[in-house]
Write a protein that holds these residues in place. Structure first.
Motif, PDB file in Angstrom:
ATOM      1  N   GLY A  15       4.517  -7.525  -6.929  1.00 39.26           N
ATOM      2  CA  GLY A  15       6.311  -6.825  -6.693  1.00 39.26           C
ATOM      3  C   GLY A  15       5.419  -5.166  -6.165  1.00 39.26           C
ATOM      4  N   LYS A  16       5.049  -4.957  -5.505  1.00 42.99           N
ATOM      5  CA  LYS A  16       5.005  -3.486  -5.317  1.00 42.99           C
ATOM      6  C   LYS A  16       5.035  -3.940  -3.674  1.00 42.99           C
ATOM      7  CE  LYS A  16       2.224  -2.020  -8.328  1.00 42.99           C
ATOM      8  NZ  LYS A  16       0.772  -1.351  -8.809  1.00 42.99           N
ATOM      9  N   LYS A  17       5.362  -2.526  -2.862  1.00 42.80           N
ATOM     10  CA  LYS A  17       5.515  -2.715  -1.706  1.00 42.80           C
ATOM     11  C   LYS A  17       4.437  -1.744  -0.689  1.00 42.80           C
ATOM     12  CE  LYS A  17       9.325  -2.231   0.591  1.00 42.80           C
ATOM     13  NZ  LYS A  17      10.659  -1.264   0.975  1.00 42.80           N
ATOM     14  N   ILE A  18       3.607  -2.469  -0.896  1.00 39.77           N
ATOM     15  CA  ILE A  18       1.702  -1.452  -0.380  1.00 39.77           C
ATOM     16  C   ILE A  18       1.830  -1.779   1.415  1.00 39.77           C
ATOM     17  CG2 ILE A  18       1.309  -1.824  -3.225  1.00 39.77           C
ATOM     18  CD1 ILE A  18      -1.148  -3.035  -1.095  1.00 39.77           C
ATOM     19  N   LEU A  19       1.529  -0.057   1.701  1.00 40.23           N
ATOM     20  CA  LEU A  19       0.851  -0.398   3.038  1.00 40.23           C
ATOM     21  C   LEU A  19      -0.721  -0.160   2.955  1.00 40.23           C
ATOM     22  CD1 LEU A  19       2.419   2.015   6.379  1.00 40.23           C
ATOM     23  CD2 LEU A  19      -0.361   1.039   5.951  1.00 40.23           C
TER      24      LEU A  19
ATOM     25  N   TRP B 207      -6.532  -8.754  -6.585  1.00 39.21           N
ATOM     26  CA  TRP B 207      -6.231  -7.811  -6.029  1.00 39.21           C
ATOM     27  C   TRP B 207      -4.468  -7.933  -5.717  1.00 39.21           C
ATOM     28  CZ3 TRP B 207      -5.715  -3.512  -4.177  1.00 39.21           C
ATOM     29  CH2 TRP B 207      -4.594  -2.770  -2.742  1.00 39.21           C
ATOM     30  N   ARG B 208      -4.500  -9.304  -5.284  1.00 45.63           N
ATOM     31  CA  ARG B 208      -2.893  -9.889  -5.563  1.00 45.63           C
ATOM     32  C   ARG B 208      -2.216  -9.399  -6.749  1.00 45.63           C
ATOM     33  NH1 ARG B 208      -6.356 -13.689  -2.682  1.00 45.63           N
ATOM     34  NH2 ARG B 208      -5.649 -15.136  -4.332  1.00 45.63           N
ATOM     35  N   ASP B 209      -2.997 -10.073  -7.864  1.00 42.00           N
ATOM     36  CA  ASP B 209      -2.177  -9.442  -8.722  1.00 42.00           C
ATOM     37  C   ASP B 209      -1.802  -8.426  -9.109  1.00 42.00           C
ATOM     38  OD1 ASP B 209      -1.180 -10.408 -11.530  1.00 42.00           O
ATOM     39  OD2 ASP B 209      -2.617  -8.999 -12.571  1.00 42.00           O
ATOM     40  N   GLN B 210      -2.526  -7.136  -8.843  1.00 42.87           N
ATOM     41  CA  GLN B 210      -2.354  -5.430  -9.249  1.00 42.87           C
ATOM     42  C   GLN B 210      -1.463  -5.389  -8.381  1.00 42.87           C
ATOM     43  OE1 GLN B 210      -4.151  -4.084 -11.253  1.00 42.87           O
ATOM     44  NE2 GLN B 210      -2.919  -1.971 -10.700  1.00 42.87           N
TER      45      GLN B 210
ATOM     46  N   LEU C  87      -6.330  -9.849   2.244  1.00 43.26           N
ATOM     47  CA  LEU C  87      -4.207  -9.629   2.523  1.00 43.26           C
ATOM     48  C   LEU C  87      -3.519  -9.321   1.143  1.00 43.26           C
ATOM     49  CD1 LEU C  87      -4.161 -11.201   5.640  1.00 43.26           C
ATOM     50  CD2 LEU C  87      -3.616  -9.093   4.763  1.00 43.26           C
ATOM     51  N   PRO C  88      -2.536  -8.909   0.632  1.00 38.22           N
ATOM     52  CA  PRO C  88      -1.850  -9.196  -0.603  1.00 38.22           C
ATOM     53  C   PRO C  88      -1.156  -9.617  -0.281  1.00 38.22           C
ATOM     54  CG  PRO C  88      -1.497  -6.531   1.356  1.00 38.22           C
ATOM     55  CD  PRO C  88      -2.649  -7.128   1.727  1.00 38.22           C
ATOM     56  N   GLY C  89      -0.492 -10.610  -1.456  1.00 39.04           N
ATOM     57  CA  GLY C  89       1.015 -11.438  -1.588  1.00 39.04           C
ATOM     58  C   GLY C  89       2.107 -11.369  -1.849  1.00 39.04           C
ATOM     59  N   ALA C  90       1.597  -9.434  -1.977  1.00 35.52           N
ATOM     60  CA  ALA C  90       3.267  -9.107  -2.150  1.00 35.52           C
ATOM     61  C   ALA C  90       3.822  -9.016  -0.946  1.00 35.52           C
ATOM     62  CB  ALA C  90       3.305  -7.551  -2.456  1.00 35.52           C
ATOM     63  N   ALA C  91       5.137  -9.929  -1.138  1.00 44.90           N
ATOM     64  CA  ALA C  91       6.405 -10.147   0.375  1.00 44.90           C
ATOM     65  C   ALA C  91       6.714  -8.423   0.748  1.00 44.90           C
ATOM     66  CB  ALA C  91       7.419 -10.610  -0.527  1.00 44.90           C
ATOM     67  N   ALA C  92       7.540  -8.030   1.611  1.00 44.27           N
ATOM     68  CA  ALA C  92       7.346  -6.433   1.880  1.00 44.27           C
ATOM     69  C   ALA C  92       6.742  -5.818   1.966  1.00 44.27           C
ATOM     70  CB  ALA C  92       8.827  -5.865   1.235  1.00 44.27           C
ATOM     71  N   SER C  93       5.044  -6.086   1.836  1.00 42.15           N
ATOM     72  CA  SER C  93       4.122  -4.928   2.392  1.00 42.15           C
ATOM     73  C   SER C  93       3.486  -5.091   3.468  1.00 42.15           C
ATOM     74  CB  SER C  93       3.139  -5.623   1.309  1.00 42.15           C
ATOM     75  OG  SER C  93       3.374  -5.191  -0.009  1.00 42.15           O
TER      76      SER C  93
ATOM     77  N   PRO D 183       7.259   3.100  -1.231  1.00 39.87           N
ATOM     78  CA  PRO D 183       6.341   3.566  -2.037  1.00 39.87           C
ATOM     79  C   PRO D 183       5.340   3.558  -3.040  1.00 39.87           C
ATOM     80  CG  PRO D 183       8.228   2.216  -2.429  1.00 39.87           C
ATOM     81  CD  PRO D 183       7.726   2.231  -1.203  1.00 39.87           C
ATOM     82  N   ASP D 184       5.027   2.738  -3.160  1.00 39.39           N
ATOM     83  CA  ASP D 184       3.711   1.511  -3.966  1.00 39.39           C
ATOM     84  C   ASP D 184       2.645   2.210  -3.808  1.00 39.39           C
ATOM     85  OD1 ASP D 184       6.506   1.164  -5.745  1.00 39.39           O
ATOM     86  OD2 ASP D 184       6.269  -0.839  -4.743  1.00 39.39           O
ATOM     87  N   GLY D 185       2.313   2.697  -3.142  1.00 38.68           N
ATOM     88  CA  GLY D 185       0.840   2.902  -2.541  1.00 38.68           C
ATOM     89  C   GLY D 185       0.623   3.144  -0.953  1.00 38.68           C
TER      90      GLY D 185
END
Length: 422
Positions: free
Chosen positions: A197-201, A191-194, A217-223, A142-144
């Motif tokens: 904590g978000k769930k993005i695809l 980009w990783r900071d942006q 590549l994002p650093g956020a888990a669950a992406s 849902p975050d992008g």
């Protein structure tokens, strides 16, 4: 930022922005250039250089040369938060889809970023598969949802470098151009900071290799990250590799019947199976052949199969690498009107990977409404795709064919329309 969004931000007309971007107007009025620079949050030397180049008082090459020192504008790459359109006729790939859908449960655990590298030959349907999967999975992120074409195999265009790709992703995520760091490592960190904590695809289309992809590549888990490439990206850390082969004969025949869309074509017919075989079971060639049947309801499948067989025999000495596509393309091109052929050839010379009704109008000397209608005719014949409303693409194989068919008059018209001397 779309043309319309930039126009609103700068308080100018969308037509003014479109004419400048397409090269219909070679330079902006100084006041317009100032308004555009303000909308792009440009300051200092970057603003002065941009205004001078946009007003025709300095070479545009100076702006390009300075890109390592200043944050680029929104045209260096073309990330969007809207996925390309899904296709209702999607067929097959059941095992590969099941593998991807299983990722959803794994990503929900929040342990690591899920990365799937989708590879396969040209025309195999990598982008179609990735887009279809992304639409099915979109609700879990849902975050992008970000789509970024990397243009490794787009004729006439350099592949998008990681620095430009990151700038485009940051702009699309809402970061002002002036706040984008100048160096690759800093942009990757931003980009990783942006997205922390978000769930993005993130869907990266047509990648050259792992070096191009890894900084994005994002650093956020669950992406979740989906990457398409003609190369097998085995060196991409923690990536699950999905290699797409040709469709099975049954799947190819089913796809042909679905796309043809009329009662005289049945997946179980021997002639339909023969068309699928002559198309090499490649979705790109099958789509063009189905379009011929749809536009000629008096044709039988056996007649089309005979035409494809003849075209393959005639083209075999010179198109061994992409013979099924070349044969289907030859029949599709011959079936166009002279006006449609001319526009198709000229679209292959457009100096950017996507185009709209204004570009078609400039190439053919018609109104934008007529240009839109003509693009729709080519789209309906599976010679174009429309990943976002109003923006069209040529598959790189079809772009290559169109460029080879273009004559001197086509090239001159393209130069006049886009001020492009390549």
């Amino acid at each position: 930022m779309t043309q319309e969004e930039l126009a609103v931000a700068a308080s100018v007309s969308p037509r003014s922005v479109s004419d400048l971007e397409q090269g219909i107007n070679p330079a902006a009025h100084k006041d317009t250039a100032q308004l555009l620079a303000g909308a792009l949050n440009m300051t200092g030397p970057a603003r002065e250089l941009f205004v001078a180049a946009a007003s025709g008082r300095a070479p545009a090459a100076d702006v390009l040369a300075a890109r390592h020192e200043i944050a680029p504008g929104p045209f260096a790459a073309a990330a969007t938060q809207a996925l390309p359109r899904d296709t209702a006729a999607f067929t097959g790939r059941h095992a590969e889809l099941a593998q991807l859908m299983a990722t959803l449960a794994a990503a929900a655990g929040g342990a690591v970023v899920g990365i799937h590298a989708i590879d396969g030959m040209a025309g195999i349907g990598k982008t179609t598969f990735a887009v279809h999967a992304a639409h099915r999975l979109a609700g879990a992120f849902p975050d992008g949802r970000f789509f970024l074409p990397l243009h490794t195999h787009t004729a006439g265009q350099q592949p998008v470098g990681p620095a430009d790709a990151l700038a485009s992703l940051l702009l699309t995520a809402g970061v002002a151009a002036a706040q984008i760091p100048p160096r690759l490592e800093a942009r990757a960190a931003r980009w990783r900071d942006q997205v922390a904590g978000k769930k993005i695809l993130l869907l990266l289309d047509d990648a050259a290799g792992h070096e191009q992809v890894r900084p994005l590549l994002p650093g956020a888990a669950a992406s979740l990250v989906l990457v398409t490439s003609r190369r097998r990206l085995a060196a991409l850390d923690d990536a699950t590799v999905i290699s797409l082969g040709t469709l099975t004969p049954d799947q190819a025949a089913t796809l042909l019947a679905r796309l043809a869309g009329w009662a005289g074509i049945h997946a179980g017919d021997a002639a339909v199976a023969e068309i699928a075989r002559l198309c090499g079971y490649l979705p790109l060639a099958i789509g063009m052949s189905a379009s011929l049947l749809r536009h000629h309801p008096a044709w039988t499948a056996a007649q089309l199969a005979d035409g494809l067989a003849y075209a393959r025999d005639r083209l075999a000495p010179t198109h061994a690498a992409n013979l099924p596509v070349a044969a289907a393309f030859g029949l599709s091109y011959a079936d166009l009107t002279p006006t449609q052929r001319r526009l198709f050839r000229r679209l292959g010379l457009v100096p950017r990977p996507d185009f709209d009704a204004h570009a078609a109008a400039a190439l053919d000397g018609v109104s934008p409404d007529e240009g839109r209608r003509r693009l729709g005719e080519l789209y309906d014949r599976h010679l174009l795709t429309e990943p976002t409303p109003g923006r069209y693409w040529l598959h790189d194989l079809l772009r290559e064919h169109a460029r080879l068919l273009a004559d001197a008059a086509d090239a001159q018209r393209a130069r006049e329309a886009f001020h492009h001397d390549g």
